[in-house]
Design a protein around this motif. Structure first.
Motif, PDB file in Angstrom:
ATOM      1  N   ASN A  77      -0.917  -3.842  10.143  1.00  0.00           N
ATOM      2  CA  ASN A  77       0.444  -4.127  10.567  1.00  0.00           C
ATOM      3  C   ASN A  77       1.010  -2.915  11.297  1.00  0.00           C
ATOM      4  OD1 ASN A  77       0.896  -6.788   9.275  1.00  0.00           O
ATOM      5  ND2 ASN A  77       0.497  -5.633   7.404  1.00  0.00           N
ATOM      6  N   GLU A  78       1.643  -3.156  12.440  1.00  0.00           N
ATOM      7  CA  GLU A  78       2.094  -2.040  13.266  1.00  0.00           C
ATOM      8  C   GLU A  78       3.594  -1.799  13.214  1.00  0.00           C
ATOM      9  OE1 GLU A  78      -0.884  -0.993  16.711  1.00  0.00           O
ATOM     10  OE2 GLU A  78       0.135  -2.902  17.142  1.00  0.00           O
ATOM     11  N   ILE A 131       6.897  -1.498  10.126  1.00  0.00           N
ATOM     12  CA  ILE A 131       7.187  -1.467   8.691  1.00  0.00           C
ATOM     13  C   ILE A 131       7.648  -2.836   8.195  1.00  0.00           C
ATOM     14  CG2 ILE A 131       8.577  -0.379   6.890  1.00  0.00           C
ATOM     15  CD1 ILE A 131       8.558   2.161   8.726  1.00  0.00           C
ATOM     16  N   ALA A 151       4.585  -4.905   7.544  1.00  0.00           N
ATOM     17  CA  ALA A 151       3.852  -4.482   6.347  1.00  0.00           C
ATOM     18  C   ALA A 151       4.566  -4.948   5.086  1.00  0.00           C
ATOM     19  CB  ALA A 151       3.699  -2.961   6.347  1.00  0.00           C
ATOM     20  N   HIS A 169       7.210   3.063  14.898  1.00  0.00           N
ATOM     21  CA  HIS A 169       6.648   2.218  13.842  1.00  0.00           C
ATOM     22  C   HIS A 169       5.129   2.238  13.895  1.00  0.00           C
ATOM     23  CE1 HIS A 169      10.020  -0.049  11.934  1.00  0.00           C
ATOM     24  NE2 HIS A 169      10.669   0.447  12.973  1.00  0.00           N
ATOM     25  N   ARG A 170       4.551   2.203  15.093  1.00  0.00           N
ATOM     26  CA  ARG A 170       3.094   2.231  15.207  1.00  0.00           C
ATOM     27  C   ARG A 170       2.526   3.532  14.625  1.00  0.00           C
ATOM     28  NH1 ARG A 170       2.695   1.132  20.178  1.00  0.00           N
ATOM     29  NH2 ARG A 170       1.876  -1.003  20.093  1.00  0.00           N
ATOM     30  N   SER A 202       2.913   3.533  10.851  1.00  0.00           N
ATOM     31  CA  SER A 202       1.938   2.608  10.266  1.00  0.00           C
ATOM     32  C   SER A 202       0.565   3.263  10.140  1.00  0.00           C
ATOM     33  CB  SER A 202       1.846   1.339  11.113  1.00  0.00           C
ATOM     34  OG  SER A 202       3.092   0.667  11.153  1.00  0.00           O
ATOM     35  N   THR A 231      -1.205   4.306   6.521  1.00  0.00           N
ATOM     36  CA  THR A 231      -2.539   3.800   6.199  1.00  0.00           C
ATOM     37  C   THR A 231      -3.487   4.954   5.878  1.00  0.00           C
ATOM     38  OG1 THR A 231      -2.182   1.879   7.636  1.00  0.00           O
ATOM     39  CG2 THR A 231      -4.457   2.425   7.071  1.00  0.00           C
ATOM     40  N   TYR A 258       1.539  -0.128   2.599  1.00  0.00           N
ATOM     41  CA  TYR A 258       0.503  -0.444   3.589  1.00  0.00           C
ATOM     42  C   TYR A 258      -0.848  -0.696   2.931  1.00  0.00           C
ATOM     43  CZ  TYR A 258       3.272   0.184   7.804  1.00  0.00           C
ATOM     44  OH  TYR A 258       4.190   0.008   8.808  1.00  0.00           O
TER      45      TYR A 258
END
Length: 238
Positions: A2-3, A5, A8, A168-169, A172, A176, A209
């Motif tokens: 998921n890219e 929040i 996710a 956000h990307r 993410s 992770t 995540y």
């Protein structure tokens, strides 16, 4: 992966809305609050609606969240990221559209130029803060009047700022990677010492995540850890 929040968080809720997503302990007050995915989703939606409908905010705006690890902090952070404003955690004051503060940070929040100011006592049962500091409205009172479902008219994108100028990307990917570093596996039940892991990347985003559930403990009493691990079916202690 998921890219964003919100994506996710939605995935975590969808996996099983009925099981605990975050369980909060404060060993100073004796408070224990358990939030299922569905309950946390309601708080997040109410917070997002508060920001959008109450404060007129969305992507491109900003929120200062000057709060310690807490289940209400999780709702405010996730609600902000869902509504769109980028979050600033401090400590350097800057102009933001809204600021959230607790009893220990109300004075510091005064240095942040902001259009709207919310205070929360972080109290058991989400009780209101009394006395309420001048210039603030009570988050726990205001948020209850907003809807428990949120539909974004302008959904956040992976390139939107999430934490300061970090997208956000990027968050993410970092969350992770941090989950791997901490050894958080999918489906894990993670007991987290809030005093040791005060960064939301550790106590909120990495477990989120990873698809794990959280047992977040403030003022953690070492004498209760073994019993709590058993009672909460903890599989990893941080």
């Amino acid at each position: 992966m998921n890219e964003t929040i919100p994506a996710a968080f939605a995935a975590a809720v969808h996996a099983d809305p009925t099981t605990p997503l975050l369980t909060w302990y404060d060993d100073t007050t004796g408070d224990r609050t358990e939030l299922s995915g569905a309950t946390m989703d309601n708080w997040v939606a109410k917070t997002a609606n508060l920001l959008v409908d109450g404060a007129g905010l969305g992507p491109g705006d900003s929120a200062a969240v000057l709060l310690p690890p807490h289940w209400q902090t999780a709702a405010i952070l996730l609600g902000s990221w869902t509504a769109g404003p980028a979050v600033h955690l401090g400590p350097d004051p800057q102009a933001v559209d809204v600021v959230f503060a607790g009893p220990a940070t109300v004075e510091a929040a005064g240095a942040w130029p902001a259009g709207d100011r919310y205070a929360t006592g972080l109290l058991p049962l989400a009780m209101p803060l009394r006395p309420l500091p001048a210039g603030f409205v009570d988050y726990t009172i205001e948020v209850r009047g907003h809807g428990d479902r949120f539909t974004a008219s302008q959904p956040v994108t992976p390139d939107d700022p999430a934490l300061g100028a970090t997208s956000h990307r990027e968050i993410s990917a970092a969350a992770t990677a941090r989950a791997r570093e901490l050894g958080i596996a999918p489906g894990a039940r993670v007991l987290i010492d809030a005093g040791t892991h005060a960064d939301p990347m550790d106590w909120l985003l990495a477990p989120l995540y990873a698809g794990a559930s959280i047992v977040l403990c403030a003022s953690l009493d070492p004498a209760v850890v073994e019993k709590r691990v058993a009672a909460e079916h903890v599989t990893l202690t941080l």
